[in-house]
Scaffold this motif. Structure first.
Motif: not given
Lengths: 134, 247
Positions: A57, A24-25, A21, A53-54
């Motif tokens: 993730w 993710l940036r 995670p 992102d969703e």
């Protein structure tokens, strides 16, 4: 750049990062850079950022330690396609991505289309989504 | 924050009333009486790149906690206890939700500048601006704009310890769309309603406006009278909270 955005970039940008995670940036930044450079509005850039992102993730959620997340951004005619996959990671490749009804609802509003992809060959489970420019 | 004796006595009366009755009305009056303290303490953190709205909200919720937990028999002044609680919550807020990925100062400053520019350029153009247009307005490169926008999203690793939502306003059911006779829809709606309940009122409203009423971020910003970047950040934070709650 805004006047004739299509074709000014390569057709495809690939990013591979640890399926963590904390990474993710980078996926958000890559995706938003892609559509931002193609003249998408700030509203649309934000939609892409949230959607990537969703979905990314969701991939990190099933990735075992040592697995990677691959994100491929492809320029289409008037749209950008994002495809993400889990790579390697023993014991995790067969696990499917599941989205809650809430997440599905949110994604429906953020992008023009999205689908969850089953593992295929070297690609683990993943997603494909398309965002068109208004 | 020095208080004159009359004001101090007034607050003491409010506290005594609360301690004696524990009534919602007494609590409400006590909250109102100490909101200036909460705002005062929130302002101490005003230069750290977070909107004052958020800080005041954190401070106000901490004030509520302080009121609920305060034990008059310990002999500590309530204002001292409340200030300690509020400062603790504000610091925790920064620790938990501040710039999780520490952004360089120049990006934080650019992010704040873009907060204003996004609205200005958007209103001038009558539409959501492109990244190139924002870059031009801020006299920076598109990459810098994107980095700053991303830096602003570094708030997203939020604590699941979300403030309890209020009970005012329309019910979620009334805002989720038309009635649907299908059981599956009903089940999903119940699940969604339960999930959305973890969000504070404002964030819940933003999520509903965006995903159930199909409003854009800029439209929501106009409707709520806040910046689009603030909407963006609250949305990202809300989605992370919903995700945590549903997983």
């Amino acid at each position: 750049m805004v006047g004739e955005p299509w074709g000014t970039l390569g057709d495809e940008v690939r990013l591979v990062v640890p399926a963590d995670p904390g990474m993710l940036r980078l996926t958000r930044l890559t995706a938003s850079s892609m559509v931002g450079r193609l003249g998408y509005s700030y509203d649309e850039v934000e939609d892409v950022r949230l959607a990537v992102d969703e979905l990314c993730w969701a991939i990190t959620g099933i990735g075992a330690e040592g697995s990677s997340l691959a994100l491929v951004c492809t320029v289409l005619d008037g749209a950008v396609q994002f495809e993400g996959h889990l790579i390697s990671g023993a014991g995790s490749a067969g696990e499917a991505i599941t989205l809650s009804s809430m997440t599905s609802r949110i994604l429906e509003r953020l992008v023009d289309s999205f689908e969850i992809l089953a593992p295929n060959g070297t690609n683990g489970p993943g997603f494909r989504m398309v965002k068109r420019r208004a | 924050m020095a208080l004159d004796p009359a004001r101090r006595a007034e607050l003491r009366t409010l506290l005594d009333d609360w301690v004696a009755t524990r009534s919602p009305k007494a609590k409400e009056r006590l909250v109102e009486g100490h909101l200036p303290l909460a705002r005062h303490l929130a302002r101490r953190f005003a230069d750290r790149g977070q909107p004052m709205d958020d800080l005041v909200q954190v401070a106000s919720i901490a004030l509520l906690k302080a009121i609920d937990r305060y034990d008059d028999e310990r002999g500590v002044e309530f204002s001292t206890y409340a200030a300690h609680t509020i400062l603790g919550e504000l610091k925790r807020h920064f620790r938990d939700t501040g710039w999780a990925v520490r952004a360089p100062r120049r990006l934080q400053e650019l992010y704040l500048e873009l907060t204003t520019l996004t609205a200005e350029v958007g209103h001038r153009l009558g539409r959501s601006p492109t990244i190139a247009e924002l870059a031009s307005a801020a006299d920076v490169t598109e990459e810098q704009v994107l980095e700053a926008l991303e830096a602003g999203q570094a708030y997203r690793f939020t604590s699941i310890d979300a403030p309890a939502p209020g009970t005012e306003g329309a019910t979620i059911s009334s805002t989720l769309g038309e009635n649907d006779p299908g059981m599956e829809m009903a089940r999903q709606r119940a699940e969604l309603e339960e999930l959305l309940d973890i969000l504070p009122d404002r964030e819940r409203r933003i999520v509903i406006l965006r995903f159930w009423q199909d409003k854009t971020q800029s439209e929501i910003a106009d409707e709520l009278g806040i910046s689009q970047m603030h909407v963006s950040r609250l949305l990202a934070r809300s989605l992370a909270q919903l995700r945590d709650a549903s997983s």
